[in-house]
Design a protein around this motif. Sequence first.
Motif, short mmCIF file in Angstrom:
data_model
loop_
_atom_site.label_atom_id
_atom_site.label_comp_id
_atom_site.label_asym_id
_atom_site.label_seq_id
_atom_site.Cartn_x
_atom_site.Cartn_y
_atom_site.Cartn_z
N LYS A 55 0.81 -1.22 0.00
CA LYS A 55 0.00 0.00 0.00
C LYS A 55 0.84 1.27 0.00
N GLU A 56 2.01 1.24 0.67
CA GLU A 56 2.82 2.45 0.76
C GLU A 56 3.33 2.90 -0.60
N LEU A 57 3.47 1.96 -1.53
CA LEU A 57 4.01 2.34 -2.84
C LEU A 57 2.88 2.84 -3.72
N THR A 58 2.71 4.18 -3.71
CA THR A 58 1.61 4.77 -4.48
C THR A 58 2.04 4.97 -5.93
N PHE A 59 1.08 5.45 -6.70
CA PHE A 59 1.35 5.77 -8.11
C PHE A 59 2.49 6.78 -8.21
N MET A 60 2.46 7.80 -7.36
CA MET A 60 3.51 8.82 -7.37
C MET A 60 4.84 8.21 -6.98
N ALA A 61 4.83 7.30 -6.00
CA ALA A 61 6.07 6.69 -5.55
C ALA A 61 6.74 5.94 -6.71
N PHE A 62 5.94 5.22 -7.50
CA PHE A 62 6.51 4.51 -8.65
C PHE A 62 7.15 5.49 -9.62
N ILE A 63 6.44 6.60 -9.90
CA ILE A 63 6.98 7.55 -10.87
C ILE A 63 8.25 8.18 -10.34
N THR A 64 8.24 8.63 -9.09
CA THR A 64 9.42 9.33 -8.61
C THR A 64 10.61 8.39 -8.47
N ASN A 65 10.36 7.11 -8.20
CA ASN A 65 11.49 6.20 -8.02
C ASN A 65 11.92 5.50 -9.29
N LEU A 66 10.98 5.18 -10.18
CA LEU A 66 11.35 4.40 -11.35
C LEU A 66 11.50 5.23 -12.62
N ALA A 67 10.72 6.32 -12.76
CA ALA A 67 10.79 7.08 -14.01
C ALA A 67 12.20 7.62 -14.27
N PRO A 68 12.94 8.13 -13.26
CA PRO A 68 14.28 8.65 -13.56
C PRO A 68 15.18 7.60 -14.21
N ILE B 110 -5.93 9.18 -15.33
CA ILE B 110 -4.51 9.33 -14.98
C ILE B 110 -4.36 10.33 -13.85
N ILE B 111 -5.13 11.42 -13.88
CA ILE B 111 -5.11 12.36 -12.74
C ILE B 111 -5.54 11.61 -11.48
N GLY B 112 -6.57 10.78 -11.63
CA GLY B 112 -7.02 9.97 -10.49
C GLY B 112 -5.89 9.12 -9.92
N PHE B 113 -5.07 8.52 -10.80
CA PHE B 113 -3.95 7.72 -10.31
C PHE B 113 -2.97 8.59 -9.52
N PHE B 114 -2.69 9.81 -10.05
CA PHE B 114 -1.75 10.68 -9.37
C PHE B 114 -2.26 11.02 -7.96
N LEU B 115 -3.59 11.17 -7.86
CA LEU B 115 -4.14 11.64 -6.58
C LEU B 115 -4.69 10.51 -5.73
N HIS B 116 -4.52 9.24 -6.17
CA HIS B 116 -5.31 8.19 -5.51
C HIS B 116 -5.02 8.07 -4.03
N GLN B 117 -3.79 8.38 -3.64
CA GLN B 117 -3.55 8.27 -2.21
C GLN B 117 -4.23 9.39 -1.42
N ALA B 118 -4.17 10.59 -1.97
CA ALA B 118 -4.80 11.73 -1.28
C ALA B 118 -6.29 11.47 -1.08
N PHE B 119 -6.92 10.83 -2.07
CA PHE B 119 -8.36 10.57 -1.98
C PHE B 119 -8.68 9.28 -1.23
#
Lengths: 93, 426, 426
Positions: free
Chosen positions: C166-179, C236-245
């Motif tokens: 659960k801790e690995l959110t959509f944003m976490a994947f992008i910030t860690n893997l996209a680079p 896709i916006i929903g994925f970015f915000l899914h943890q906040a929501f």
Amino acid sequence: MLTYAFNPDIIYITESNNDGDVEFFIRFVVEAPHLEKFKEVQHYFEDNEVYTDALFYAYENHEYRVIVRSDYYVEFVLQLMKHRLVEQVQWKE
Amino acid sequence: MESQAIAAIAIFLVIYALIISEKIHRTIIAMVGGIIMVAVGIVDQEAALHHIDFNTLGLLIGMMIIVSVTAETGLFKYIAVWAAKKAKGSPVNILIVLMLITAIGSAFLDNVTTILLMVPVTFSITRQLKVSPLPYIMTQIIASNVGGTATLIGDPPNIMIGSAVSELTFMAFINNLAPIAAIVLIVYIPLFILIFRKQLKTTPELRSSIMRMDERELITDRKLMYKSLTALGLTIIGFFLHQALHLESATVALAGAFLLLVLTGEHTMEEAFRKVEWTTIFFFVGLFVLVAGLVETDVIAKLAAQAIEWTGGNVTAASMLILWMSAIASAFLDNIPFVATMIPMIQEMGNMGIDNLEPLWWSLALGACLGGNGTLIGASANLIAAGMAGKEGHPISFVKFMKVAFPLMLLSIVLSSAYIYLRYLI
Amino acid sequence: MSHQALLAIAIFLFAYGFIISEKIHRTILAMIGGLLMVACGIVDQETAIHHIDFNTLGLLIGMMIIVSITADTGLFRYVAIKAAKRAQGSPVRIMISLAVITAIASAFLDNVTTVLLIVPVTFSITRQLGVSPFPFLISQIVASNVGGTATLIGDPPNIMIGSAVKELTFMAFITNLAPIVVIVMASYIPLFVFMFRKQLQTSEERKRSIMELNVNGLITDSRLLVKCLSVLAVTIIGFFLHQAFHFESATVALAGAFILLLISGEHQMEHAISKVEWTTIFFFIGLFVLVSGLVETGVIADLAARAIDLTGGDPVAASMLIMWMSAIASAFVDNIPFVATMIPMIQEMGSMGVANLEPLWWSLALGACLGGNGTLIGASANLITAGLAAKEGHPIRFLQYLKYGLPLMLVSVALSSIYVYLRYLA
């Protein structure tokens, strides 16, 4: 109207009227491979969306009766042509 | 009432109204409703998943796969023509045998599937006899709903009840529901003959043309048929034994389905998956989540308390209320959402002190399944059959169907009331 | 080791062995294996269902529905032709831009879908340029696997990891893997040009014919396209915000899918739902149940303890072991069952005292996704592309692919090792 000719050495086809529909009586003189081809025609009409376009009835000795709705007559004859069960089709006045 | 509960009720009622209005496909509406329940935080995704009855879904998918493979073999046509010959080509006798085949088929297969298999062969036989197909199709519709009542796997309401209440095994359904289903069918036979006798005349020549048919030609794939019958047989044996083996019904159905796919190979798999009615499956998913919203906010519990208050906690009154309410509701609405809502309510009534729930479950099953016969829109099988008949130039109107079927439905509910009362309540 | 555990291992190895041998379709094998686990009483149906990660399944189904509707609008063809014109018809530049488009699309769509969309356009462009499609196809295969690594929804291993942790959110994947994905792609571009430069010659005339192509009219249904793009953007916006929501990713994907069905009308639904790859979905279900047998009998915990022993509990050693083992394994076998087995193992390692699991998760994701580039059978996208190419008369041979794929894969895993070490372990 559409007319057709078949080779009486391999197949025998007769037509009659059945309450406005056309009833075919089909008998095979030579079975292989024509019987299999005929089953493909049957499969074509049984697999489409319409249930009563052509109704197939099988009898002993691979004799078939087919009741074809008049609006599917041309389609049925063309399917027979496609599978070489009739040899010739032609439009006549 | 707290605001969460009010929100849940509001979502539920709006979605239900939209499903009834049939403006948008019910699957889309139910899924959107379920997602709204999650999105506004009435249930979280975890809780929603927990409320989805995967046993029902697995059982439906497994049976759909087995049936779609079996239907390819021409087996059902073979049986119908064989039976027509055994009936000596007499239109009345053929009407009765085809109706009985439909009833038995529906007891073990989905009703819609049974109808889809029976109607084409009915057209073929009635065309040959030069009789109207309508009496045949109408009796088959009615028989499919009655036959489906007899077993756990016969009709979606039964599948859902059997899944939700693990004490009610496959055998329990047969023991308790098959007798009354058989009684209803036996009572229906003379009535059918009486209603339709004038339309069932043919000539001796046409009868003999039926007798000369060669039904063996109808089996298209003998090897596939043996495989299908093996899998179907093992699956049904599995259902009978599922409690002794400690397996749930979805495990049995899916095991049968994938056993069949092992035997037939992968090219049948894609086709079989394609033939599973995924729209129905998602309709179920959406509904389960919708009802989850009502359960989690205690709306269902309040309704159950209300129902107990009305009936004074009297089991006889509660059974009759459920039976008749289910029957009337199912005659006009889809019985699946109705049953999905009733199941948690009856469970709540159990928590609130009614200790003999069994008559209530059977009342729900009988009302929801038999009620579907009331009108043309009462069950999917009715609509499908009417659609098929209409397309081939034999429309069945709402009123024409109701004139025959509604009194028959009321008769079956009266018989069921007597049965339940005599068997469980005195 | 208990009797149950031995039986679970036997069933697992048996199923796994058959899956690798590819004699019978993997979906049938995984389902049979899963059903055996239940039938032998290693897990009961309730527990098995509990282990099925419905978040993964819901996310896959939701995205497949959205993509199958979007694909019908002609958007991809439009984007590809537009890019070819932008590249002035130069083969090298077209190859690079198509690879980049493939990478970006794969980050948000399923890899197989992406290649299914891009390969037909590629054939039409290379035919017009009179160059071999081979360099284009190889670079697109590689790009789809690299691009898919960048996000939670890009590749099945990431979906499974994101669902399980659960801790690995959509944003976490992008910030860690996209680079690291961007680094790998950037280093691949000169390598592609170097490897394929000789095959990418064309004439001025042919370049001009590309420039003369008309992109208008490629969009077959612009109203549907607007709807698809809006829903895709909202999803896709929903994925970015899914943890906040506080939504899980499956809720977001399914909400997007059913909102699209709601606004695009029900005639899309049957088609879209039948285009969902149900064989893949059932492969997942079978695998989750197979692995649940190993988890419930303590086999996975044993393996985790052994892995900790082997690495002395050192996070650097454990990360590198997981990354290289995943890469090598994924190059030769399907990465989905591998990841399904590794996830509970890494979770066990967490409960046994490895405090910082994050580098292990990223190592698993990078190894499993990038490893798929190693051979022609390493990922489904590779096989699908090879299949499409063979059908059009340009077969891609196993060894021919290996010459390019394996070195590129090793480069990417080496880069990833450095990245993981520098970012998390140094």
